[in-house]
Design an enzyme around this catalytic site. Structure first.
Site, mmCIF file in Angstrom:
data_model
loop_
_atom_site.group_PDB
_atom_site.id
_atom_site.type_symbol
_atom_site.label_atom_id
_atom_site.label_comp_id
_atom_site.label_asym_id
_atom_site.label_seq_id
_atom_site.Cartn_x
_atom_site.Cartn_y
_atom_site.Cartn_z
ATOM 1 N N CYS A 385 59.077 109.443 -76.656
ATOM 2 C CA CYS A 385 59.875 108.332 -77.182
ATOM 3 C C CYS A 385 59.009 107.077 -77.367
ATOM 4 C CB CYS A 385 61.086 108.086 -76.285
ATOM 5 S SG CYS A 385 62.380 107.212 -77.180
ATOM 6 N N HIS A 509 63.422 112.822 -76.412
ATOM 7 C CA HIS A 509 63.021 113.037 -75.012
ATOM 8 C C HIS A 509 63.048 114.538 -74.749
ATOM 9 C CE1 HIS A 509 63.009 108.879 -73.471
ATOM 10 N NE2 HIS A 509 63.896 108.666 -74.419
ATOM 11 N N GLU A 511 61.712 116.140 -72.593
ATOM 12 C CA GLU A 511 61.764 116.491 -71.167
ATOM 13 C C GLU A 511 63.191 116.804 -70.715
ATOM 14 O OE1 GLU A 511 61.360 113.501 -72.410
ATOM 15 O OE2 GLU A 511 62.191 111.898 -71.170
HETATM 16 N N1 GLN Z 1 62.289 101.022 -76.627
HETATM 17 C C1 GLN Z 1 62.114 102.061 -77.608
HETATM 18 C C2 GLN Z 1 63.302 102.165 -78.539
HETATM 19 O O1 GLN Z 1 64.354 101.663 -78.266
HETATM 20 C C3 GLN Z 1 61.858 103.388 -76.931
HETATM 21 C C4 GLN Z 1 63.048 103.925 -76.209
HETATM 22 C C5 GLN Z 1 62.734 105.015 -75.239
HETATM 23 O O2 GLN Z 1 61.568 105.245 -74.908
HETATM 24 N N2 GLN Z 1 63.746 105.692 -74.756
HETATM 25 O O3 GLN Z 1 63.198 102.776 -79.572
#
Ligand code: GLN
Length: 547
Positions: A385, A509, A511
């Site tokens: 992410c 994500h 994971e």
């Molecule tokens: N802050 C980033 C976004 O909002 C990444 C979010 C995250 O890593 N879950 O896109």
């Protein structure tokens, strides 16, 4: 009317929080699933937040996301990892959801003429909900974990609903998890549990099973006391000892005869055998792997609270077991790297570097430094992410010459906004459940690490973000060698890779869907790359170099 065949198991905690109720629930559920029963877990959380989405991972641990986009307590990660299945949002019941529902009904006039009360209205709502989970999912057993401890004001009405359900249908087993402290070695104290059990009894519930956590093996004397003073047969008092890995617990409870006690109470066939062979093998690999440990550095922001990254950690455990290697994780606070002149001093001992998800600008430059270091030194990199967003920022700055490139999350005025807010996010003002959440499909490009890992053209992974790789910069990034190996059909960049060495990062994500029995495919590739890097540091294979 409830479906007659669904049985319920209710797990409560006593004395203190943090005893690992989620792991106990998941382990018991696993023992039932291994015997062919269809099990659905439910977690009740008493807080008035509707979901976990607005909670700080520092205080509350990771926000777990389900396929349908529901943001839930991190215990759901444990349920899914143990049961190897994806759960629907209806399995998460919170105080916030219950009260919203009741108040909405009241405003519609559904209780016209009545005063709306905790009993019977709120308790009735709970009973309907848990039975619906059983019915809609055709469950043989619904496993309900009650958050907090018995005696907390905020779960009292929930426990009352469980008492009523038991009285009405007599198809439940109550399991009380407790802690048996030792004043000095060999001096176990059962009194706190005796009092805590009396508290549960005063609420009209007699536990059928007691599971005791302690630092040393539960002594025979303690078992006898717990049995006699808590009204529970000795064979229904279980020991939950310190374990090498949480995945061992189903095997430990199986050995002590947990299923037999549940079967007796719930009227299930007592002699059904469990198939835990595969589980056994995987646990064996975690406890004594064939290969030496792979050293992985997680460069993050909440490293002091490891619960903030629990799914990342578990996905590493699963993938290390998949390649039959040991695992040594180091948690590196990203903001500390910002102060270090030469990051090699910190990062050179590792075989792999991982940047997980995150929000807010603290530590961002430290993470970018770590990514740059791993690209230049061909140390395998995995980004999740925020980890893909910063991989792109680093690439833009240092390969494409876009000085000061950044995400508009961190620098609104950057000349090169290579990461920008998703268009549909621009008009959102409310914070709760408004990110790009849950499962989205991603189309993979052939001949890439991602494609090789998944062995599929189209995959589905879970998301939780507001920003994306800015489509305006993608042609240039690609022209300068960054591989975009996965895209959503709308064009959103989902996966990016380096060409020269192993570096793969994903907007979803990945994971979250990793399980012991089915590890996240890109994590497994990362571990393989870490293994070959350990053997030959200069040859960490990138997307175009195959194995
Ligand atoms: N802050 C980033 C976004 O909002 C990444 C979010 C995250 O890593 N879950 O896109």
């Amino acid at each position: 009317m409830p479906e007659k065949k669904t049985k319920f198991i209710v797990i409560t905690g006593s004395i203190m929080s943090g005893l690992g109720k989620g792991i106990v629930s998941s382990s018991i559920a696993k023992l039932l699933q291994a015997r062919g029963f269809r099990v659905m877990p439910i977690k009740f959380d008493g807080y008035l937040n509707v979901d976990c989405g607005t909670m700080n991972p520092f205080r509350h641990g990771e926000v777990f996301v389900l396929d349908d986009g529901t943001e839930v307590d991190m215990d759901f990660g444990t349920y899914e990892r143990f049961l190897n299945k994806s759960l629907p949002g209806m399995c998460s019941i919170t105080g916030g959801k219950l009260f919203s529902k009741i108040i909405e009904k009241e405003r519609k006039g559904e209780y016209l003429g009545r005063d709306v009360q905790f009993v019977p209205h709120l308790t009735g709502e709970i009973k309907d909900w848990v039975q619906k989970v059983g019915r809609d999912n055709n469950a043989d057993v619904v496993m309900i974990e009650v958050g907090g401890t018995v005696g907390d004001l905020e779960n009292g009405y929930f426990i009352e609903a469980m008492r009523q359900l038991h009285f009405e249908h007599n198809n439940m087993a109550f399991v009380q998890l407790t802690y048996v402290p030792s004043m000095s070695p060999g001096e176990q104290k059962t009194k706190p549990t005796q009092h805590a059990t009396r508290l549960l009894q005063s609420l009209g519930i007699q536990p059928d099973i007691i599971i005791a956590r302690e630092h040393e093996k539960l002594s025979e004397d303690s078992r006898k006391k717990l049995s006699l003073y808590c009204n529970v047969p000795e064979e229904a008092v279980f020991d939950d000892p310190l374990l090498h890995t949480v995945y061992e617990l189903p095997l430990v409870l199986e050995k002590q005869g947990m299923y037999k006690q549940l079967a007796k109470r719930l009227g299930l066939p007592e002699n059904r055998e469990a198939d835990l062979k595969e589980w056994h093998t995987k646990v064996g690999r975690i406890i004594s792997p064939k290969d030496a440990p792979l050293k992985i550095a997680i460069v993050g922001k909440y490293t002091a609270v490891k619960d903030a990254y629990v799914s990342v950690k578990e996905a590493l455990v699963h993938s290390a077991a998949a390649v039959n290697a040991g695992l040594e994780i180091s948690w590196i606070e990203a903001s500390d790297l910002e102060k270090v002149y030469d990051v090699a001093e910190v990062l050179s001992p590792y075989h792999g570097i991982l940047v997980p998800g995150g929000f807010g600008d603290r530590g961002i430059e430290g993470k970018i430094k770590a990514i740059g270091y791993s690209r230049e030194n061909k140390i395998p990199y995995l980004g999740l992410c925020l980890g893909v967003q910063l991989m792109v920022v680093e690439y833009a700055r240092n390969v494409c010459g876009m000085k000061g490139a950044n995400s508009t999350e961190f620098d609104k005025k950057t000349a090169f906004p290579v990461i920008d807010m998703l268009p549909e996010q621009q008009k959102i003002t409310k914070m709760g459940a408004t990110m790009r959440l849950g499962a989205y499909e991603c189309i993979l490009k052939k001949e890439t690490v991602a494609h090789k890992a998944y062995k599929a053209e189209k995959i589905s992974e879970r998301h939780r973000h507001r920003y994306e790789v800015n489509p305006a910069f993608v042609p240039e990034l690609e022209a300068r060698g960054l591989i975009i190996s996965g895209r959503h059909e709308s064009g959103v960049v989902e996966i990016a890779e380096w060409k020269e060495s192993f570096g793969v990062a994903t907007q979803p994500h990945i994971e979250l869907k990793s399980r012991l029995e089915e590890p996240a495919p890109i994590f497994v590739e990362f571990m393989k790359a870490a293994k070959s890097y350990r053997e030959k540091p200069s040859k960490s294979a990138g997307a175009d170099q195959g194995d």
